[in-house]
Design a protein around this motif. Structure first.
Motif, PDB file in Angstrom:
ATOM      1  N   LEU A  72       0.859  -1.177   0.000  1.00 46.55           N
ATOM      2  CA  LEU A  72       0.000   0.000   0.000  1.00 46.55           C
ATOM      3  C   LEU A  72       0.900   1.233   0.000  1.00 46.55           C
ATOM      4  N   HIS A  73       0.668   2.141  -0.935  1.00 49.05           N
ATOM      5  CA  HIS A  73       1.561   3.280  -1.159  1.00 49.05           C
ATOM      6  C   HIS A  73       0.921   4.582  -0.688  1.00 49.05           C
ATOM      7  N   PHE A  74       1.527   5.210   0.346  1.00 50.38           N
ATOM      8  CA  PHE A  74       1.086   6.506   0.861  1.00 50.38           C
ATOM      9  C   PHE A  74       2.255   7.493   0.917  1.00 50.38           C
ATOM     10  N   ALA A  75       3.283   7.269   0.128  1.00 52.80           N
ATOM     11  CA  ALA A  75       4.564   7.960   0.329  1.00 52.80           C
ATOM     12  C   ALA A  75       4.777   9.170  -0.569  1.00 52.80           C
ATOM     13  N   ALA A  76       3.726   9.698  -1.187  1.00 46.37           N
ATOM     14  CA  ALA A  76       3.910  10.829  -2.094  1.00 46.37           C
ATOM     15  C   ALA A  76       3.967  12.157  -1.347  1.00 46.37           C
ATOM     16  N   ARG A 112       0.562  -7.215  -6.134  1.00 49.64           N
ATOM     17  CA  ARG A 112      -0.670  -6.559  -5.658  1.00 49.64           C
ATOM     18  C   ARG A 112      -0.285  -5.220  -5.047  1.00 49.64           C
ATOM     19  N   PHE A 113      -0.892  -4.152  -5.566  1.00 48.03           N
ATOM     20  CA  PHE A 113      -0.462  -2.793  -5.215  1.00 48.03           C
ATOM     21  C   PHE A 113      -1.682  -1.886  -5.085  1.00 48.03           C
ATOM     22  N   ILE A 114      -1.759  -1.159  -3.978  1.00 48.35           N
ATOM     23  CA  ILE A 114      -2.840  -0.197  -3.778  1.00 48.35           C
ATOM     24  C   ILE A 114      -2.221   1.188  -3.703  1.00 48.35           C
ATOM     25  N   PHE A 115      -2.739   2.081  -4.541  1.00 44.84           N
ATOM     26  CA  PHE A 115      -2.132   3.393  -4.725  1.00 44.84           C
ATOM     27  C   PHE A 115      -3.031   4.490  -4.171  1.00 44.84           C
ATOM     28  N   SER A 116      -2.447   5.321  -3.327  1.00 43.79           N
ATOM     29  CA  SER A 116      -3.126   6.496  -2.787  1.00 43.79           C
ATOM     30  C   SER A 116      -3.063   7.603  -3.837  1.00 43.79           C
ATOM     31  N   ARG A 144      -0.198  15.947 -11.828  1.00 50.85           N
ATOM     32  CA  ARG A 144       0.389  15.230 -12.963  1.00 50.85           C
ATOM     33  C   ARG A 144       1.218  14.041 -12.502  1.00 50.85           C
ATOM     34  N   SER A 145       1.926  14.183 -11.384  1.00 49.52           N
ATOM     35  CA  SER A 145       2.741  13.068 -10.894  1.00 49.52           C
ATOM     36  C   SER A 145       1.857  11.885 -10.512  1.00 49.52           C
ATOM     37  N   LYS A 146       0.712  12.171  -9.923  1.00 49.70           N
ATOM     38  CA  LYS A 146      -0.210  11.081  -9.542  1.00 49.70           C
ATOM     39  C   LYS A 146      -0.811  10.421 -10.782  1.00 49.70           C
ATOM     40  N   ARG A 147      -1.171  11.236 -11.772  1.00 51.20           N
ATOM     41  CA  ARG A 147      -1.725  10.644 -12.994  1.00 51.20           C
ATOM     42  C   ARG A 147      -0.680   9.777 -13.683  1.00 51.20           C
ATOM     43  N   MET A 148       0.591  10.223 -13.680  1.00 49.50           N
ATOM     44  CA  MET A 148       1.657   9.427 -14.297  1.00 49.50           C
ATOM     45  C   MET A 148       1.765   8.050 -13.658  1.00 49.50           C
ATOM     46  N   VAL A 149       1.655   8.003 -12.334  1.00 46.68           N
ATOM     47  CA  VAL A 149       1.746   6.702 -11.664  1.00 46.68           C
ATOM     48  C   VAL A 149       0.542   5.838 -12.032  1.00 46.68           C
TER      49      VAL A 149
END
Length: 338
Positions: A72-76, A112-116, A144-149
């Motif tokens: 789970l990714h919350f690191a942005a 398996r990856f969950i993106f914030s 834009r950085s979030k859309r890129m991911v």
């Protein structure tokens, strides 16, 4: 070996709440955080590994030493203004480091990856209710950085079979209902904690940026979703992926929206404090209404938010604010230091 859930950015606001919910649901939790904006003392549920996503050797060691079932990714980084001043920082941390993590997952067969994600991927709204099909035209490097991911995740699914769920937040708010955790940003930019800091004496007033919008009281309307409800959506998304569900994306919000004035009035009622408000000029690019259409998450994930009432959201945030202050005296126990 029991499989674990890796929570990247788990020392931050939403990540620390997520670690608690995962632990309470019976998962073994590993938190990876560089503590640049997170807090060591917020990692109360799970094992903390201090480190950065740029450190590929560290990532390889984590995946080699632990049986990781999902990430789970919350690191942005998430400050819009900062992203305008320092776009390189945002693309490096939010995009390049996310790719480092995804590549490490592939090397160790974790898929398996969950993106914030964020509502900022949509840019200026074309409708008051924003669903998943709304055009994506982000207007700042953060969005834009979030859309890129999100685009990267679609390609990694197609090419490598890495399944993911992207959850687009509108305005995370509130605090742990049990009072263990809450919101701590430096600098703070979110409305509800700013209003409550005015109530507790940590700031002199709260600014209202424009009171002449085409809304019932003239102030902007935004969608606030309780942090615990956000975490419950992540847990449902995790269960979806653990059951071999397909990649997907969901907008998360209360679907109604509350005005800036409503938030201030609710905080006055909850806290019993007068809370001085000062009207200032509109900020460029602030739409009058910004509300999520979260029917897809409710329908397909079975998401049922528990804390949709604004008063409850503010009450939980106020209990946390009181624990952090004594009416103007900032509690120094929570910081980034060991």
């Amino acid at each position: 070996m029991k499989s674990s859930i890796l929570v990247v950015g788990g020392a931050g606001y939403i990540g620390s709440h997520m670690a608690k919910m995962l632990a309470q649901s019976g998962h073994d939790v590993i938190v990876l955080d560089n503590l640049s904006t997170g807090f060591r003392d917020a990692v109360r549920y799970g094992r903390l590994i201090e480190g950065d996503l740029a450190d590929q050797a560290l990532l390889d060691r984590i995946f080699a030493e632990d049986d990781i079932a999902a990430v789970l990714h919350f690191a942005a980084l998430s400050q819009v203004g900062e992203s305008m001043r320092e776009p390189a920082l945002y693309y490096r941390n939010n995009v390049a480091n996310a790719q480092n993590l995804l590549d490490a997952m592939l090397r160790h067969h974790v898929r398996r990856f969950i993106f914030s994600s964020t509502a900022a991927i949509f840019g200026e709204p074309e409708s008051t209710l924003i669903d998943e099909q709304h055009p994506q035209r982000p207007i700042n490097p953060y969005g834009r950085s979030k859309r890129m991911v999100e685009e990267m995740l679609a390609d990694y699914d197609s090419a490598y079979g890495l399944r993911s769920v992207s959850l687009r937040y509108f305005n995370a708010a509130g605090a742990d209902p049990e009072g263990d955790l809450g919101e701590r940003h430096d600098p703070e930019s979110h409305l509800i904690p700013l209003v409550l800091q005015a109530a507790s004496g940590r700031r002199n007033h709260i600014a209202i940026y424009g009171d002449d919008y085409a809304t019932p009281d003239g102030t902007c309307i935004r969608d606030y979703v309780h942090v615990w409800d956000l975490c419950s959506a992540h847990l449902l998304a995790l269960e979806h992926l653990l059951a071999d569900g397909d990649s997907d994306a969901f907008n998360l919000g209360n679907g109604t929206g509350f005005s800036v004035q409503e938030v201030i009035d609710t905080a006055r009622r909850v806290t019993g404090q007068p809370i001085l408000a000062q009207t200032q000029e509109r900020r460029p690019g602030d739409p009058a209404v910004l509300v999520a259409d979260s029917r897809k998450a409710r329908r397909e994930l079975g998401w049922e938010p528990r804390f949709e009432d604004l008063g409850t959201i503010v009450e939980h945030a106020w209990e946390w604010e009181k624990s952090m202050t004594r009416f103007g005296e900032v509690h120094r126990g929570g910081n980034n230091n060991p």
